[in-house]
Design a protein around this motif. Sequence first.
Motif, PDB file in Angstrom:
ATOM      1  N   UNK A 132      25.207  14.279   0.709  1.00 11.32           N
ATOM      2  CA  UNK A 132      26.194  13.382   0.122  1.00 11.32           C
ATOM      3  C   UNK A 132      25.476  12.176  -0.482  1.00 11.32           C
ATOM      4  N   UNK A 133      25.920  11.774  -1.688  1.00  8.56           N
ATOM      5  CA  UNK A 133      25.375  10.603  -2.349  1.00  8.56           C
ATOM      6  C   UNK A 133      26.485   9.573  -2.515  1.00  8.56           C
ATOM      7  N   UNK A 134      26.240   8.348  -2.027  1.00  9.12           N
ATOM      8  CA  UNK A 134      27.184   7.245  -2.183  1.00  9.12           C
ATOM      9  C   UNK A 134      26.652   6.315  -3.275  1.00  9.12           C
ATOM     10  N   UNK A 135      27.464   6.038  -4.297  1.00  7.13           N
ATOM     11  CA  UNK A 135      27.097   5.090  -5.339  1.00  7.13           C
ATOM     12  C   UNK A 135      27.931   3.841  -5.104  1.00  7.13           C
ATOM     13  N   UNK A 136      27.249   2.708  -4.884  1.00  8.42           N
ATOM     14  CA  UNK A 136      27.934   1.495  -4.441  1.00  8.42           C
ATOM     15  C   UNK A 136      27.616   0.331  -5.379  1.00  8.42           C
ATOM     16  N   UNK A 137      28.345  -0.764  -5.187  1.00  8.96           N
ATOM     17  CA  UNK A 137      28.372  -1.856  -6.148  1.00  8.96           C
ATOM     18  C   UNK A 137      27.363  -2.971  -5.907  1.00  8.96           C
ATOM     19  N   UNK A 173      20.301  13.496 -10.736  1.00 10.87           N
ATOM     20  CA  UNK A 173      20.062  14.518  -9.704  1.00 10.87           C
ATOM     21  C   UNK A 173      21.310  14.790  -8.871  1.00 10.87           C
ATOM     22  N   UNK A 174      22.493  14.390  -9.351  1.00 11.08           N
ATOM     23  CA  UNK A 174      23.708  14.467  -8.529  1.00 11.08           C
ATOM     24  C   UNK A 174      24.028  15.887  -8.064  1.00 11.08           C
ATOM     25  N   UNK A 175      23.577  16.899  -8.802  1.00 16.64           N
ATOM     26  CA  UNK A 175      23.870  18.280  -8.387  1.00 16.64           C
ATOM     27  C   UNK A 175      23.108  18.679  -7.131  1.00 16.64           C
ATOM     28  N   UNK A 176      22.171  17.851  -6.678  1.00 17.26           N
ATOM     29  CA  UNK A 176      21.476  18.107  -5.416  1.00 17.26           C
ATOM     30  C   UNK A 176      22.356  17.788  -4.211  1.00 17.26           C
ATOM     31  N   UNK A 177      23.515  17.204  -4.464  1.00 17.22           N
ATOM     32  CA  UNK A 177      24.401  16.768  -3.378  1.00 17.22           C
ATOM     33  C   UNK A 177      25.726  17.533  -3.450  1.00 17.22           C
ATOM     34  N   UNK A 178      26.271  17.823  -2.275  1.00 17.97           N
ATOM     35  CA  UNK A 178      27.565  18.495  -2.243  1.00 17.97           C
ATOM     36  C   UNK A 178      28.703  17.589  -2.654  1.00 17.97           C
ATOM     37  N   UNK A 179      28.556  16.276  -2.361  1.00 23.80           N
ATOM     38  CA  UNK A 179      29.577  15.306  -2.729  1.00 23.80           C
ATOM     39  C   UNK A 179      28.918  14.049  -3.279  1.00 23.80           C
ATOM     40  N   UNK A 180      29.574  13.444  -4.246  1.00 24.69           N
ATOM     41  CA  UNK A 180      29.195  12.125  -4.741  1.00 24.69           C
ATOM     42  C   UNK A 180      30.409  11.233  -4.576  1.00 24.69           C
ATOM     43  N   UNK A 181      30.219  10.092  -3.890  1.00 24.18           N
ATOM     44  CA  UNK A 181      31.331   9.175  -3.625  1.00 24.18           C
ATOM     45  C   UNK A 181      31.071   7.858  -4.344  1.00 24.18           C
TER      46      UNK A 181
END
Length: 322
Positions: A1-6, A76-84
């Motif tokens: 899982x990848x978290x993109x934060x502010x 590289x987001x496809x390396x993760x099952x979820x992007x939040x």
Amino acid sequence: MLHIVNGDAFGSKLKQSRIPGEVLVWREIYTVGPVFAEPSEQGNRAIRAAYLEQAIGVPQAEFVRHSEEQERTLASFRDYGEVVLWFEYDLFDQTMLAYLLRWFSEQELGETKLKELSIGAFPGIERFRGLGQLSVPQLETLSGAWQAVSDEELELGAQLWSAYTADHPEQLAALLRGDTSALPFAREAFRAHLSKYPSAANGLGAVEQSTLDALTEQPSNPIDLFRMISEQHHVLGMGDLEYWGILRELAAGEEPLVRIDGTAALPDFQGMPDDFASNQIGVTELGRRIREGRADRIARCGIDRWYGGVHLRGREVAWRRD
């Protein structure tokens, strides 16, 4: 899982929490300086990097390096099952969210699920201003509260980014008159952006007007002044570096609108001088006249300011707020 934060404050707490996944802090200030529909293009990035170094002291090389690093991680987001996507209600965050939604709208997601968590309030916090306010236990209660990003959100995000980076404000104004319910915080945030345009009455944006209003009541030290103005305009999500840039413009030139009594320079990206808080900010006679609409800031002082993709400069400008 990848978290993109502010921001780093919230990103650090998220890393300390029991919420699984990697954290990508999106380090940008799309509310300051020239912003382009395709910011990663070399020429666009060079223009933006040069402006940010001049305006708020961000070294060009550091800006370019951070931008390239975060874009590689994003790609590289496809390396993760979820992007939040974790973002708040204010303009600072909503511009980032619009950019990322536009970017993802052009990608093949494959097996990756794109999720979002955007909030404007939190139980028990009377004046919620951002995710960075939350303690680690509080933010852990949000685990799993994110929702799948809809096609409507992707489309509206792309439209908002296109309108925000256009070289005129009409596209954004028209978009905000329509249905923006897919992104519930977008209308108020981007209307706040339009409030930054110079007034038809005196050439001041809303933040400059509030600053002169406050200083007309009494002079202030810069820290208290920033706290007052940023709270009044909390929908902008304005950071201190952005505000020091505005204050620097008001104090510049042969006919300044404010005076700074003290020896410390206004801070930039490099840090805050130790004696900065001892400065006193006051309004000049010209500032009083412009505040009251008896003179026009642009006619007297000119302007050189970016509003997303719109560049206003000179003593006669195409766009004013009425």
